[in-house]
Structures are given as C-alpha cells and as structure tokens.
Write a protein that holds these residues in place. Sequence first.
Motif, PDB file in Angstrom:
ATOM      1  N   UNK A 179       1.533   0.818  -1.551  1.00  0.00           N
ATOM      2  CA  UNK A 179       1.074   0.543  -0.191  1.00  0.00           C
ATOM      3  C   UNK A 179       1.894   1.292   0.855  1.00  0.00           C
ATOM      4  N   UNK A 180       3.205   1.340   0.676  1.00  0.00           N
ATOM      5  CA  UNK A 180       4.060   1.992   1.665  1.00  0.00           C
ATOM      6  C   UNK A 180       3.821   3.495   1.744  1.00  0.00           C
ATOM      7  N   UNK A 181       3.177   4.057   0.725  1.00  0.00           N
ATOM      8  CA  UNK A 181       2.834   5.476   0.741  1.00  0.00           C
ATOM      9  C   UNK A 181       1.377   5.700   1.150  1.00  0.00           C
ATOM     10  N   UNK A 182       0.708   4.646   1.622  1.00  0.00           N
ATOM     11  CA  UNK A 182      -0.667   4.783   2.073  1.00  0.00           C
ATOM     12  C   UNK A 182      -1.697   4.684   0.985  1.00  0.00           C
ATOM     13  N   UNK A 183      -1.348   4.074  -0.148  1.00  0.00           N
ATOM     14  CA  UNK A 183      -2.317   3.878  -1.217  1.00  0.00           C
ATOM     15  C   UNK A 183      -3.359   2.844  -0.824  1.00  0.00           C
ATOM     16  N   UNK A 184      -4.472   2.776  -1.551  1.00  0.00           N
ATOM     17  CA  UNK A 184      -5.542   1.822  -1.215  1.00  0.00           C
ATOM     18  C   UNK A 184      -5.080   0.371  -1.138  1.00  0.00           C
ATOM     19  N   UNK A 185      -4.053   0.015  -1.882  1.00  0.00           N
ATOM     20  CA  UNK A 185      -3.538  -1.355  -1.811  1.00  0.00           C
ATOM     21  C   UNK A 185      -3.179  -1.733  -0.376  1.00  0.00           C
ATOM     22  N   UNK A 186      -2.748  -0.744   0.407  1.00  0.00           N
ATOM     23  CA  UNK A 186      -2.299  -0.998   1.778  1.00  0.00           C
ATOM     24  C   UNK A 186      -3.403  -1.530   2.677  1.00  0.00           C
ATOM     25  N   UNK A 187      -4.662  -1.266   2.332  1.00  0.00           N
ATOM     26  CA  UNK A 187      -5.755  -1.615   3.246  1.00  0.00           C
ATOM     27  C   UNK A 187      -6.622  -2.754   2.721  1.00  0.00           C
ATOM     28  N   UNK A 188      -6.177  -3.429   1.660  1.00  0.00           N
ATOM     29  CA  UNK A 188      -6.895  -4.616   1.201  1.00  0.00           C
ATOM     30  C   UNK A 188      -6.776  -5.704   2.267  1.00  0.00           C
ATOM     31  N   UNK A 189      -7.877  -6.389   2.523  1.00  0.00           N
ATOM     32  CA  UNK A 189      -7.903  -7.429   3.553  1.00  0.00           C
ATOM     33  C   UNK A 189      -8.256  -8.782   2.938  1.00  0.00           C
ATOM     34  N   UNK A 190      -7.814  -9.834   3.592  1.00  0.00           N
ATOM     35  CA  UNK A 190      -8.199 -11.178   3.173  1.00  0.00           C
ATOM     36  C   UNK A 190      -9.716 -11.287   3.099  1.00  0.00           C
ATOM     37  N   UNK A 191     -10.195 -11.834   2.010  1.00  0.00           N
ATOM     38  CA  UNK A 191     -11.633 -12.017   1.845  1.00  0.00           C
ATOM     39  C   UNK A 191     -12.316 -10.918   1.066  1.00  0.00           C
ATOM     40  N   UNK A 192     -11.679  -9.749   0.903  1.00  0.00           N
ATOM     41  CA  UNK A 192     -12.253  -8.700   0.064  1.00  0.00           C
ATOM     42  C   UNK A 192     -12.406  -9.221  -1.356  1.00  0.00           C
ATOM     43  N   UNK A 193     -13.453  -8.780  -2.010  1.00  0.00           N
ATOM     44  CA  UNK A 193     -13.647  -9.138  -3.412  1.00  0.00           C
ATOM     45  C   UNK A 193     -13.026  -8.051  -4.292  1.00  0.00           C
ATOM     46  N   UNK A 194     -12.300  -8.487  -5.319  1.00  0.00           N
ATOM     47  CA  UNK A 194     -11.633  -7.568  -6.243  1.00  0.00           C
ATOM     48  C   UNK A 194     -12.116  -7.874  -7.655  1.00  0.00           C
ATOM     49  N   UNK A 195     -12.439  -6.821  -8.376  1.00  0.00           N
ATOM     50  CA  UNK A 195     -12.904  -6.951  -9.751  1.00  0.00           C
ATOM     51  C   UNK A 195     -11.843  -6.419 -10.708  1.00  0.00           C
TER      52      UNK A 195
END
Length: 581
Positions: free
Chosen positions: A497-513
Amino acid sequence: MTFKPAEWPRKLRSQEWYGGNSRDTIYHRGWLKNRGHPHDLFDGRPIIGILNTWAELTPCNGHHVKELVEKVKAGVWEAGGFPVEVPVFSASENTFRPSAMMFRNLAALAVEETIRGQPIDGCVLMVGCDKTTPSLIMGAASVDLPSIVVTGGPMLNGYYKGERVGSGTHLWKFSEMVKAGEMTQEEFLEAEASMSRSTGTCNTMGTASTMASMAEALGMALSGNAAIPAVDSRRRVMAQLSGRRIVQMVKDDLKPSDIMTKQAFENAVRTNGAIGGSTNAVVHLLAMAGRTGVDFTLDDFDRCGRDIETIVNLMPSGEYLMEEFFYAGGLPVVLKRLGEGGKLHKDALTVSGATIWDEVKDVQNHNEDVIRPVGKGLTQQGGIAVLRGNLAPKGAVLKPSAASKHLLTHRGRAVVFEDIDDYKAKINDEALDIDETCVMVLKNCGPKGYPGMAEVGNMGLPPKVLKKGITDMVRISDARMSGTAYGTVILHTSPEAAAGGPLAVVQNGDMIEVDVPNRRLHLDITEAELAARLEAWQPTHEQPASGYAWLHNAHVEGADTGADLSFLKGCRGNAVGKDSH
C-alpha cells in the motif's frame, strides 16, 4: 554431482594479512599476539571466523549459543584450524522496534563487510532467532567464502494444565480466549511461565525452526542440525562436528555458491511445504537467492510446493512440538520421504561434501504420528499458496495448512484499517460494523509502510465475533505474520500500500473474492474504478529524514522479491582490499 577438492596446501586468504615478515604483516600479526597466540598459528592454518549472534536482548540466541561457540572452537582446533569468535549484529524479533525485519538487511550488510574486511578463510554462522539465520546466510553468500550454519536449537516443550504449550502459537490462542471471556487474565499470566521454559528458539514450527530447516534443506548445515533441542547434549556435539567440518571446507574451497543452487532452493521450497513451515520463509529464501544470483522467484514457491503434502504434525498446523520432531528423526526423515516420492533433487551438494540423498537415505522414522506417512498428512497441498489478481498484481501468499478450509473460497465485505494504529483504535469497539463474513484489510504494513514489514498480518478478531465462538476470518494485508501464528491470513500483498499498490485504495464495503484453489485474489470493482482510485491516491507515510530508516525506505524492494535492499543483491566476492598501513 561430484566435488573435487582443491589442492592443499594453498595460499589462504588470511595470509594476505599474516603471511611473511613485512611491516604490514607484523602490524596485523603482532597485535593479535597480545592474546598469547604462538607464532606458528599464523603459518598458514585456516582462520575460521565464528560469527556469533549471541546477545542478552536476543532471547532465542541466549547463553546456550555462547556455550556452543566453545564447542565449535574445539572442533576447529581439532581439525587444525585457528578459530576466532566475531560478534555480529543480532536482530531479535522479540525486542526490535519497529520490526526486526527492518534490520535483517542491515545485519546482512554488517555480516558481509565483517567477513570481507577481516582475515577470515571460512565462517561458522551461529544463528537462532529467525532473522539471524537469513541475515548471516545472506551476508555469507554475498562474500562466498566457505560457510556452515550452526543453529542454537528449539526450546523444550511447554505444558499448561496438561496441554502442550507452543511458544507463540498459544500466545495468540490464549490472547483470543481472554478477549472471548474464556480465560482470565490471571490464568493467562500463569500460562506465560510455561511458554518459554528453557533456553532456545520457539518450540513450534515457527519461523526460527522453519529457517533452521531451510538451512539444512539447502545443504548449508550438517544433516540433523535443525531439530536438536537447545539443551540437548547432542546440540553441542553438532557444534563441535561443524567446527571440524568447516576446516575441511576451506581446504576444499567448498563455498555457498557450490551449495545454494537452483536445485537446493527447490528442495527448500518442497521441504517447507512438507513441514508446514512459516510464510516468512518466502521473503528470506527469495532474499538469499538474490544474494547468490540464482534465478528463483515467487512463482517457484507455487510451482514446487503446491502438490507437497504436509506430513509434519507440528504446531501451528498440527499438535506436536519440535522436541517430538527431533525424537521422531527430525528433518532427515522428511527429506527422505521427499526423495522417495520423487520430490527431492537427490544430487544437491551439502556442506558435508556429500549429496543430500547420501545424508538421509538410511534414516528411520521413530514416530509416524509426528512425521506422518505419505497419504496421511495434515493437508494434501501444503506449501505456500501464491495468489494473484487485481488486488495483488505481484502476488500475495497464504499458508493452506494453517488456514480454515471453509474460508479458502470466500467472498466478503471489506472492513478496512488504514494502518496498525487504526486497527488498534477500532478493533475492540462494539460499534465496529463487522461480522464473521467480512474480510479484514490492513494497509501500510509492508517493507516501506510499517516500516520493515512487521508481523501484524494475523490481526486478532474483534471481541464481538470471538464471543460467538468464531475463531477465524479472512484477513488480508501487506504485512507478515509470525510463523507460530495460524488462520486464513493473506500476507505480503504486492505491491504494498505504501508504494501505491491496489491494496492502498480498498474501501470499506468493497467486495473481495478469495479463491485459493485457483490462486485468485480479486477486488470486485471495475478496471476503470480501480484505475481512477489509483490515479487519485496520495502517499500518507513520511520518508524518514536520516539514518538507517532513510536508507531502508529509499532502497528496500517489495516482498515479492525478498524485501532486500536493491544495492545488496548479487555476490560481490571476497577479494582482499588494500592495506592502509
């Protein structure tokens, strides 16, 4: 593979310091004689550096490691070498903040330059705590002088109310029981006394025991080294034999580059699957391979480990501890099982000078409940699962043998914690909108983010869920977790996340598979939405202004390549520098 010894005697590296009678030679030699060394000790005997990570603030490398050094010295003397004890940087997971992992690379750099800059012909790497093993092997590999690993060994079994207590594993278990109201704080404190009842490393198949096993599987330690308990007299015998052996290794010029080959790393990956080893083995083996220049990647973990059955029944995946593992026959039995199943490169060379198969082909299993027969393992697909998808383009890892089977395929609502402080502030709040179907997401805990990639990925569950009797949930982060921990925990998400990976932009309520069988980790939003979020993302962590933290953050690479410092990768050799005197 056959090994042809070099001619002997030959000029040793240490003779650049001590050979002859020039002013510079007398400068180096004369000062060392103040310890009472006879002149003939400098006449061409191999000087063996015993690199000691003993420290009073490194509990896993306690007084027993200091005692083992004396046995190594005895072996070196017996074989005609000249032993010298050299203290080196000792990073303890128990004490270092923000994380011992942040200092693994500093320790490896210090070890490398300690070896290269001094009159050493061969090295004995005295290790114990989980970061000391990879850091010393990394440093030795970068210099490529003959080197052998001697581990301090695991603690004896712990017991509390008649139950085996695994160091670390039961810490997490009992802590959750306290939060669930199933155990009092007083009982927790009473149990603490049983967790570490002798000197040594963790008595579970945590990272320390895993890395000791990896050193043996790589061929960098004598056969049987990994599992001998710290207080067992046979640990001292192993140390003395290793002292004898390193002298012959110097004579034969048998180096880490001869041993740590692609085949050796593949053996280690398969071994890690068979023992139910720590996910931390991923970042450490990748970093070690990076120092040797071996073409070894994250994908090799899935390729080599996916069909490996976990046959070692040890916590945190199973029920026994390292003491029973040793009595059952230890790692040689596991290697033999792999060899019998066609899962071992039998001709891989070891520090003994023999192949790995020659070392283990005649061993016996003394307890088939501890080291199970093929077909009766804890899981048929052990090893490390490497997941990819739009949430982890460069990969994330999970340990199937420690996960809950019903969660290996799961779709849930994200509950996001922006960093570890955010997690601690929210997790005990009864108002937190979370239940057992959710996916807990922790950001900014990777190599740059924490900094140092701390062992916080196995987030404790919220009390409101624990009180329902739920003991596991899907958890995703760019952090690591202790090898003693368990659960359906997805780690090392890369880019972090600290390098700008997609993990950084996950938001509350997003669905993850999560689909572990198909190795998929997916954030259920459109490509356009993901691209827009990444475009708008701004870093939140500050770059340190100076010191090692600055150096680390500026140069540390991602977990997918071992989280080493970029400028330390590759073997730089052991050329003797210019004498300034």
